[in-house]
Scaffold this active site. Structure first.
Site, mmCIF file in Angstrom:
data_model
loop_
_atom_site.group_PDB
_atom_site.id
_atom_site.type_symbol
_atom_site.label_atom_id
_atom_site.label_comp_id
_atom_site.label_asym_id
_atom_site.label_seq_id
_atom_site.Cartn_x
_atom_site.Cartn_y
_atom_site.Cartn_z
ATOM 1 C CG HIS A 189 -6.119 -1.963 3.948
ATOM 2 N ND1 HIS A 189 -5.138 -2.192 2.899
ATOM 3 C CD2 HIS A 189 -5.281 -1.458 5.128
ATOM 4 C CE1 HIS A 189 -3.914 -1.890 3.465
ATOM 5 N NE2 HIS A 189 -4.043 -1.361 4.529
ATOM 6 C CE1 TYR A 193 6.148 -4.838 -1.877
ATOM 7 C CE2 TYR A 193 7.330 -6.633 -2.367
ATOM 8 C CZ TYR A 193 7.026 -5.618 -1.699
ATOM 9 O OH TYR A 193 8.084 -5.052 -0.870
ATOM 10 C CB THR A 230 -0.977 0.006 1.060
ATOM 11 O OG1 THR A 230 -1.245 -1.204 1.478
ATOM 12 C CG2 THR A 230 -1.877 0.941 1.253
ATOM 13 N NE ARG A 246 9.158 -7.519 7.470
ATOM 14 C CZ ARG A 246 9.673 -8.708 7.092
ATOM 15 N NH1 ARG A 246 10.906 -9.208 7.697
ATOM 16 N NH2 ARG A 246 9.208 -9.290 5.991
ATOM 17 N NE ARG A 254 4.881 -8.614 -0.172
ATOM 18 C CZ ARG A 254 5.727 -8.061 0.892
ATOM 19 N NH1 ARG A 254 4.988 -7.446 1.660
ATOM 20 N NH2 ARG A 254 6.978 -8.331 0.914
HETATM 21 P P1 PAP Z 1 -0.076 -1.487 5.252
HETATM 22 O O1 PAP Z 1 -0.951 -2.863 4.830
HETATM 23 O O2 PAP Z 1 -0.111 -1.438 6.504
HETATM 24 O O3 PAP Z 1 -0.723 -0.400 4.266
HETATM 25 P P2 PAP Z 1 1.759 -1.828 3.228
HETATM 26 O O4 PAP Z 1 2.505 -0.819 2.894
HETATM 27 O O5 PAP Z 1 0.878 -2.725 2.454
HETATM 28 O O6 PAP Z 1 1.251 -1.742 4.800
HETATM 29 O O7 PAP Z 1 2.923 -3.107 3.399
HETATM 30 C C1 PAP Z 1 4.129 -3.012 3.922
HETATM 31 C C2 PAP Z 1 5.128 -3.713 3.300
HETATM 32 O O8 PAP Z 1 5.398 -3.117 2.095
HETATM 33 C C3 PAP Z 1 6.486 -4.213 3.924
HETATM 34 O O9 PAP Z 1 6.714 -5.356 3.572
HETATM 35 P P3 PAP Z 1 7.840 -6.394 4.261
HETATM 36 O O10 PAP Z 1 7.407 -6.575 5.757
HETATM 37 O O11 PAP Z 1 7.958 -7.621 3.547
HETATM 38 O O12 PAP Z 1 9.138 -5.542 4.192
HETATM 39 C C4 PAP Z 1 7.378 -3.002 3.425
HETATM 40 O O13 PAP Z 1 8.699 -3.300 3.609
HETATM 41 C C5 PAP Z 1 6.820 -2.886 1.742
HETATM 42 N N1 PAP Z 1 7.375 -1.577 1.495
HETATM 43 C C6 PAP Z 1 7.047 -0.423 2.037
HETATM 44 N N2 PAP Z 1 7.477 0.592 0.891
HETATM 45 C C7 PAP Z 1 8.116 -0.205 -0.124
HETATM 46 C C8 PAP Z 1 8.761 0.366 -1.299
HETATM 47 N N3 PAP Z 1 8.925 1.641 -1.538
HETATM 48 N N4 PAP Z 1 9.280 -0.727 -2.096
HETATM 49 C C9 PAP Z 1 9.080 -1.980 -1.753
HETATM 50 N N5 PAP Z 1 8.558 -2.350 -0.630
HETATM 51 C C10 PAP Z 1 7.926 -1.570 0.176
#
Ligand code: PAP
Length: 331
Positions: free
Chosen positions: A140, A226, A83, A297, A162
């Site tokens: 969502h 994703y 997101t 993360r 994803r």
């Molecule tokens: P939300 O459901 O709370 O809105 P959302 O942004 O959908 O969160 O998801 C977070 C995930 O997107 C994280 O994945 P991970 O836990 O596997 O690392 C986060 O790292 C990833 N994410 C956020 N920003 C980016 C980005 N710019 N490029 C790639 N992945 C990203």
């Protein structure tokens, strides 16, 4: 942890009793809905979708009170499917003539703040109603909990999902950070996720509703994964711009504007901004503080192997195969 007092504590998500066809959100209706403790927060089953109990009223209001406009763009995502990334990309694409790389809002604000979320805290429906057109909004919620007019009035939807094992692991990490107590038992969380019992779940219904909508309305619903953005961000950015009605011009291409959008919204660029390292937002009347760093993360494909056993992975793969059979949707 807050505990729901009403309903069937262990109700099966596959045979959900939706007690009334009424769309009212009265207390007596809420009392009849099945509830479950959830792995991090109490959940309540409303019209076949598990919602976080403390958000239920906000989300129940959306179907009756959110007024989609024909020129709205709605970014719809299942949680932890990217997101933040999609909000950043869509905002950067649609506002690219307003800002330079030096004064861009993405350098100072978290992408989640730049695109309001329908019905969620920080995305109040009255505030959303006051926004000028064209609006860029996010949700969502499953398609079935949005007003039916989103399917008929011509508004556009960008859906991002994803690979479910990675989405689950991302959620588990996020919830561990939020709860700050004992680590959440991975096996228990996994069992609930596999039963469809996770916020906005079952995930397969969420994915399939938007997938089917994208097949029916390909010009108005763009279905993304994703993993597709990770593997070829430039291609997705070009498609997204065309879909949003603002394709990159030859002149922009020659100046490398698309590459700049990809760079500005990359995991590395966003996660290194001060606001995303130290900032955050209060929720639930100050009881919860979401650190923006928890939205960044790892940002990798396939991280589930570092946390789940092969057997768990196979179980989800089988579930995915069974649920998506015949739909054309594959991971
Ligand atoms: P939300 O459901 O709370 O809105 P959302 O942004 O959908 O969160 O998801 C977070 C995930 O997107 C994280 O994945 P991970 O836990 O596997 O690392 C986060 O790292 C990833 N994410 C956020 N920003 C980016 C980005 N710019 N490029 C790639 N992945 C990203």
């Amino acid at each position: 942890m807050e505990k729901m007092q009403h309903g069937n504590e262990k109700s099966c998500p596959t045979s959900p009793p939706v007690p009334r066809s009424s769309q009212s959100y009265t207390e007596d209706l809420v009392e009849t809905l099945p509830t479950r403790e959830g792995w991090s927060t109490p959940l309540i089953l409303y019209k076949n979708c598990w919602l976080r109990s403390h958000m239920l009223n906000n989300f129940m209001r959306v179907q009756d009170n959110f007024k989609p406009r024909s020129n709205d763009v709605i970014l719809a995502t299942h949680p932890k499917c990217g997101t933040t990334w999609l909000k950043a990309l869509s905002f950067a694409i649609t506002n690219r003539s307003r800002y330079t790389s030096a004064d861009h809002p993405l350098l100072k604000q978290n992408p989640q703040r730049l695109v309001p979320t329908i019905g969620a805290q920080g995305g109040d429906l009255d505030d959303i109603e006051r926004l000028p057109s064209p609006r860029l909004l996010a949700t969502h919620l499953p398609l079935s909990l949005l007003p039916p007019t989103v399917s008929t009035n011509g508004c556009r939807i960008v859906y991002l999902c994803r690979e479910p094992k990675d989405a689950f692991i991302s959620r588990w990490h996020f919830d561990n950070r939020m709860t700050k107590g004992d680590p959440i038992n991975l096996d228990e969380a996994f069992t609930m996720f596999s039963e469809g019992c996770s916020p906005f779940g079952p995930f397969w219904d969420h994915y399939l509703q938007y997938w089917n909508e994208s097949l029916e309305r390909p010009h108005e619903v763009l279905f993304l994964k994703y993993e597709d953005i990770v593997f070829d961000p430039l291609k997705v950015v070009r498609n997204l711009a065309s879909f949003l009605g603002v394709p990159f011009t030859d002149e922009e291409e020659s100046r490398g504007v698309e590459e700049e959008v990809v760079r500005l919204c990359s995991f590395e660029a966003l996660s290194s901004q001060g606001v995303n390292q130290k900032g955050g937002v209060e929720r639930a009347g100050g009881k919860i503080f979401i650190e923006y760093s928890s939205l960044f993360r790892k940002g990798k494909v396939g991280d589930w192997v570092n946390h789940m056993s092969t057997e768990m992975g196979e179980k989800i793969d089988l579930l995915v195969e069974e649920k998506f059979k015949g739909s054309g949707l594959k991971f």
